[in-house]
Design an enzyme around this catalytic site. Structure first.
Site, PDB file in Angstrom:
ATOM      1  N   THR A 170       0.837  -1.197   0.000  1.00  0.00           N
ATOM      2  CA  THR A 170       0.000   0.000   0.000  1.00  0.00           C
ATOM      3  C   THR A 170       0.869   1.244   0.000  1.00  0.00           C
ATOM      4  OG1 THR A 170      -1.755   1.215   1.135  1.00  0.00           O
ATOM      5  CG2 THR A 170      -0.166   0.084   2.548  1.00  0.00           C
TER       6      THR A 170
ATOM      7  N   HIS B 145      -1.924   5.681   6.302  1.00  0.00           N
ATOM      8  CA  HIS B 145      -2.958   5.470   7.340  1.00  0.00           C
ATOM      9  C   HIS B 145      -3.338   4.000   7.417  1.00  0.00           C
ATOM     10  CE1 HIS B 145      -3.568   9.805   7.674  1.00  0.00           C
ATOM     11  NE2 HIS B 145      -3.560   9.827   6.349  1.00  0.00           N
ATOM     12  N   LYS B 146      -3.500   3.381   6.236  1.00  0.00           N
ATOM     13  CA  LYS B 146      -3.811   1.941   6.227  1.00  0.00           C
ATOM     14  C   LYS B 146      -2.676   1.176   6.899  1.00  0.00           C
ATOM     15  CE  LYS B 146      -6.220   1.278   1.792  1.00  0.00           C
ATOM     16  NZ  LYS B 146      -6.056   0.585   0.501  1.00  0.00           N
TER      17      LYS B 146
ATOM     18  N   ASP C 232      -7.863  -3.426  -0.921  1.00  0.00           N
ATOM     19  CA  ASP C 232      -8.586  -2.443  -1.714  1.00  0.00           C
ATOM     20  C   ASP C 232      -9.906  -2.181  -1.009  1.00  0.00           C
ATOM     21  OD1 ASP C 232      -8.173  -0.727  -3.929  1.00  0.00           O
ATOM     22  OD2 ASP C 232      -9.837  -1.699  -4.954  1.00  0.00           O
TER      23      ASP C 232
ATOM     24  N   LYS D 190     -11.986   2.086  16.230  1.00  0.00           N
ATOM     25  CA  LYS D 190     -12.315   1.926  14.809  1.00  0.00           C
ATOM     26  C   LYS D 190     -11.887   0.525  14.328  1.00  0.00           C
ATOM     27  CE  LYS D 190     -11.244   3.364  10.111  1.00  0.00           C
ATOM     28  NZ  LYS D 190     -10.376   4.077   9.185  1.00  0.00           N
TER      29      LYS D 190
ATOM     30  N   HIS E 277     -14.443  -2.261   8.586  1.00  0.00           N
ATOM     31  CA  HIS E 277     -14.263  -3.091   7.398  1.00  0.00           C
ATOM     32  C   HIS E 277     -12.871  -3.724   7.374  1.00  0.00           C
ATOM     33  CE1 HIS E 277     -13.384   1.106   7.160  1.00  0.00           C
ATOM     34  NE2 HIS E 277     -12.577   0.947   6.133  1.00  0.00           N
TER      35      HIS E 277
HETATM   36  P1  ITT Z   1      -3.424   1.859  -1.790  1.00  0.00           P
HETATM   37  O1  ITT Z   1      -4.177   1.512  -3.037  1.00  0.00           O
HETATM   38  O2  ITT Z   1      -2.011   2.254  -2.031  1.00  0.00           O
HETATM   39  O3  ITT Z   1      -3.567   0.815  -0.715  1.00  0.00           O
HETATM   40  P2  ITT Z   1      -5.435   3.961  -1.578  1.00  0.00           P
HETATM   41  O4  ITT Z   1      -5.587   5.143  -0.646  1.00  0.00           O
HETATM   42  O5  ITT Z   1      -5.422   4.223  -3.054  1.00  0.00           O
HETATM   43  O6  ITT Z   1      -4.104   3.181  -1.128  1.00  0.00           O
HETATM   44  P3  ITT Z   1      -7.896   2.455  -1.800  1.00  0.00           P
HETATM   45  O7  ITT Z   1      -7.894   2.587  -3.280  1.00  0.00           O
HETATM   46  O8  ITT Z   1      -8.200   1.144  -1.194  1.00  0.00           O
HETATM   47  O9  ITT Z   1      -6.493   2.901  -1.195  1.00  0.00           O
HETATM   48  O10 ITT Z   1      -8.813   3.517  -1.076  1.00  0.00           O
HETATM   49  C1  ITT Z   1      -9.947   4.035  -1.644  1.00  0.00           C
HETATM   50  C2  ITT Z   1     -10.368   5.314  -0.963  1.00  0.00           C
HETATM   51  O11 ITT Z   1     -11.132   5.003   0.190  1.00  0.00           O
HETATM   52  C3  ITT Z   1      -9.248   6.254  -0.517  1.00  0.00           C
HETATM   53  O12 ITT Z   1      -9.644   7.562  -0.914  1.00  0.00           O
HETATM   54  C4  ITT Z   1      -9.256   6.199   0.974  1.00  0.00           C
HETATM   55  O13 ITT Z   1      -9.011   7.458   1.550  1.00  0.00           O
HETATM   56  C5  ITT Z   1     -10.661   5.718   1.309  1.00  0.00           C
HETATM   57  N1  ITT Z   1     -10.590   4.805   2.446  1.00  0.00           N
HETATM   58  C6  ITT Z   1      -9.998   3.582   2.457  1.00  0.00           C
HETATM   59  N2  ITT Z   1     -10.081   3.040   3.692  1.00  0.00           N
HETATM   60  C7  ITT Z   1     -10.741   3.958   4.467  1.00  0.00           C
HETATM   61  C8  ITT Z   1     -11.113   3.993   5.825  1.00  0.00           C
HETATM   62  O14 ITT Z   1     -10.804   3.008   6.663  1.00  0.00           O
HETATM   63  N3  ITT Z   1     -11.774   5.069   6.273  1.00  0.00           N
HETATM   64  C9  ITT Z   1     -12.067   6.086   5.453  1.00  0.00           C
HETATM   65  N4  ITT Z   1     -11.742   6.141   4.160  1.00  0.00           N
HETATM   66  C10 ITT Z   1     -11.069   5.084   3.659  1.00  0.00           C
END
Ligand code: ITT
Length: 201
Positions: free
Chosen positions: A8, A12-13, A69, A182, A187
């Site tokens: 990733t 934050h993740k 994702d 959280k 999720h």
């Molecule tokens: P990677 O693909 O590098 O893991 P990303 O930020 O692009 O990072 P995603 O495509 O999975 O990750 O994220 C989709 C969107 O959802 C992104 O804008 C995040 O900010 C939001 N998101 C993901 N997890 C979240 C959470 O736990 N709480 C709030 N928003 C979240």
């Protein structure tokens, strides 16, 4: 301790998942393995994108790894932004004019609140799919949390859409919770929980 790479670019993740897996795995970041590139994410489903990110790192860097994702699916918007959650504000729709740039959480929330303006039904769910690629094995784990999109932002914790997502059964948003709270219901926390049940079998 076993070492695993988390594919990733989202800090934050990374910190959420490190907290959940602490004591069980040493979770390495992409930077720590010398990967500084954007990962490809070109599919139409969370499952395919999670696998694509993890496979990319495994193929190019040779590590066992996993990817996450995540999408926010809003009922009255037919599941949008869903797989487009990261770049929602950069898509023109209705009277919303596309804004520049991906991963702009402020603009993404602004668009979502705009699209829901005047709508009674504000129910939504976060969905995370984790692709776990270890050795020759590939496993997928899914976690969902249901809730509602609030009318205004509340709280400063978390990231992304957290300030406008209130999980079912709570009167605060994810951004008003501690990271531990959280993680215990989210999720991502649920998907990781399933992964751990699998690993403990
Ligand atoms: P990677 O693909 O590098 O893991 P990303 O930020 O692009 O990072 P995603 O495509 O999975 O990750 O994220 C989709 C969107 O959802 C992104 O804008 C995040 O900010 C939001 N998101 C993901 N997890 C979240 C959470 O736990 N709480 C709030 N928003 C979240």
């Amino acid at each position: 301790m076993k070492v695993i790479v988390f594919a990733t670019n989202n800090e934050h993740k990374l910190s959420e998942v490190r907290q959940i897996l602490s004591g069980m795995f040493e979770v390495k970041s992409l930077k720590e393995i010398g990967c500084f590139e954007e990962l490809p994410e070109t599919h139409e489903t969370l499952h395919e994108n999670a696998v694509q990110k993890a496979e990319y790192v495994k193929e190019h860097y040779g590590y066992d790894c996993f990817a996450d994702d995540t999408g926010l699916e809003v009922a009255t918007l037919n599941g949008k932004p869903g797989v487009y959650s990261a770049r929602y504000a950069s898509i023109s729709e209705g009277d919303w004019k596309a804004k520049d740039g991906d991963h702009d959480s402020e603009q993404n929330m602004k668009k979502l609140l705009h699209m829901l303006n005047g709508k009674e039904n504000r129910s939504a769910q976060f969905k995370t799919v984790i692709a776990w690629l270890v050795g020759n094995e590939k496993h997928l784990f899914e976690g969902i949390v249901t809730g509602d999109i609030t009318k205004e932002r509340h709280g400063a914790e978390g990231f992304g859409y957290d300030p406008i997502f209130q999980p079912t059964g709570y009167d605060v948003t994810f951004a008003e919770m501690s990271a531990e709270e959280k993680n215990s219901i989210s999720h991502r926390g649920r998907a990781i929980q399933k992964l751990m049940e699998f690993l403990n079998k």
